[in-house]
Design a protein around this motif. Structure first.
Motif, short mmCIF file in Angstrom:
data_model
loop_
_atom_site.label_atom_id
_atom_site.label_comp_id
_atom_site.label_asym_id
_atom_site.label_seq_id
_atom_site.Cartn_x
_atom_site.Cartn_y
_atom_site.Cartn_z
N GLY A 9 2.41 -11.90 -6.10
CA GLY A 9 1.60 -10.87 -5.62
C GLY A 9 2.41 -9.48 -4.79
O GLY A 9 3.44 -9.65 -4.71
N SER A 11 2.02 -5.40 -3.03
CA SER A 11 1.16 -3.93 -2.93
C SER A 11 1.67 -3.04 -4.03
O SER A 11 2.92 -2.90 -4.29
N LEU A 18 1.07 -5.33 -11.97
CA LEU A 18 1.64 -6.64 -11.34
C LEU A 18 1.47 -7.68 -12.26
O LEU A 18 0.66 -7.73 -12.95
N LEU A 20 1.42 -11.72 -11.86
CA LEU A 20 1.13 -13.14 -11.13
C LEU A 20 1.93 -14.41 -12.01
O LEU A 20 1.60 -14.41 -13.33
N ARG A 38 -10.18 -14.92 -7.76
CA ARG A 38 -9.80 -13.91 -6.64
C ARG A 38 -10.73 -13.96 -5.60
O ARG A 38 -12.13 -14.10 -6.18
N LEU A 85 -4.44 -1.25 -12.10
CA LEU A 85 -4.95 -1.66 -11.18
C LEU A 85 -5.94 -0.84 -10.42
O LEU A 85 -5.45 0.41 -10.26
N THR A 90 -8.12 -5.27 -5.21
CA THR A 90 -7.52 -6.02 -3.92
C THR A 90 -8.06 -7.21 -3.47
O THR A 90 -9.53 -7.41 -3.40
N TYR A 93 -5.41 -13.97 -4.89
CA TYR A 93 -5.42 -14.28 -6.16
C TYR A 93 -5.14 -15.86 -6.04
O TYR A 93 -3.96 -16.21 -5.61
N THR A 116 -1.95 -15.96 -3.53
CA THR A 116 -1.12 -14.70 -3.48
C THR A 116 -1.87 -13.54 -3.29
O THR A 116 -2.77 -13.16 -3.97
N GLN A 117 -1.35 -12.75 -2.28
CA GLN A 117 -2.32 -11.56 -2.12
C GLN A 117 -1.95 -10.20 -3.10
O GLN A 117 -0.56 -10.12 -3.07
N VAL A 118 -2.67 -9.51 -3.52
CA VAL A 118 -2.73 -8.30 -4.25
C VAL A 118 -3.48 -7.39 -3.36
O VAL A 118 -4.64 -7.47 -3.16
N THR A 119 -2.63 -6.16 -3.20
CA THR A 119 -3.25 -5.22 -2.50
C THR A 119 -2.99 -3.79 -3.31
O THR A 119 -1.83 -3.46 -3.59
#
Length: 122
Positions: A9, A11, A18, A20, A38, A85, A90, A93, A116-119
């Motif tokens: 993950g 930004s 990205l 994952l 998510r 994306l 955001t 996930y 895991t963070q996706v921004t």
């Protein structure tokens, strides 16, 4: 028991990509339904993509054509390639697995990763 650990993950700006990864270990997870969920703040958790033991894939309409789920059984790893994306992608996930149920139709799989963070910024 199946253990799942996500990574990858981060930004990214809108339009970016990205990938994952989810490292799996434990039981005969290769026969399981594997997939990604998510959850964005204030929103319900949603199934994003699922791959079955034969490699057949399914996607939520919101990500179809942009995200690709795959797995490498030799590396015991599940992937989610995310292209084009959007800010609305955001979320946190989560990798998930279930021995019996397709993850786009079953909201409570038996096994979860830690997330895991996706921004995605505009």
């Amino acid at each position: 028991q199946v253990q799942l650990v996500e990574s990858g993950g981060g930004s990214v700006q809108a339009g970016g990509s990205l990938r994952l990864s989810c490292a799996a270990s434990g039981d005969t997870y290769s026969t399981y339904y594997m997939g990604w969920f998510r959850q964005a703040p204030g929103k319900e958790r949603e199934g994003v993509a699922c791959i079955d033991s034969d490699g057949s894939t399914s996607y939520a309409d919101s990500v179809k054509g942009r995200f690709t789920i795959s797995k490498d059984n030799a590396k015991n790893t599940l992937y989610l390639q995310m292209n084009s994306l959007k800010p609305e992608d955001t979320a946190m996930y989560y990798c998930a697995a279930d021995p019996s149920y397709h993850l786009l139709y079953w909201p409570s799989p038996d096994y979860w990763g830690q997330g895991t963070q996706v921004t995605v910024s505009s």
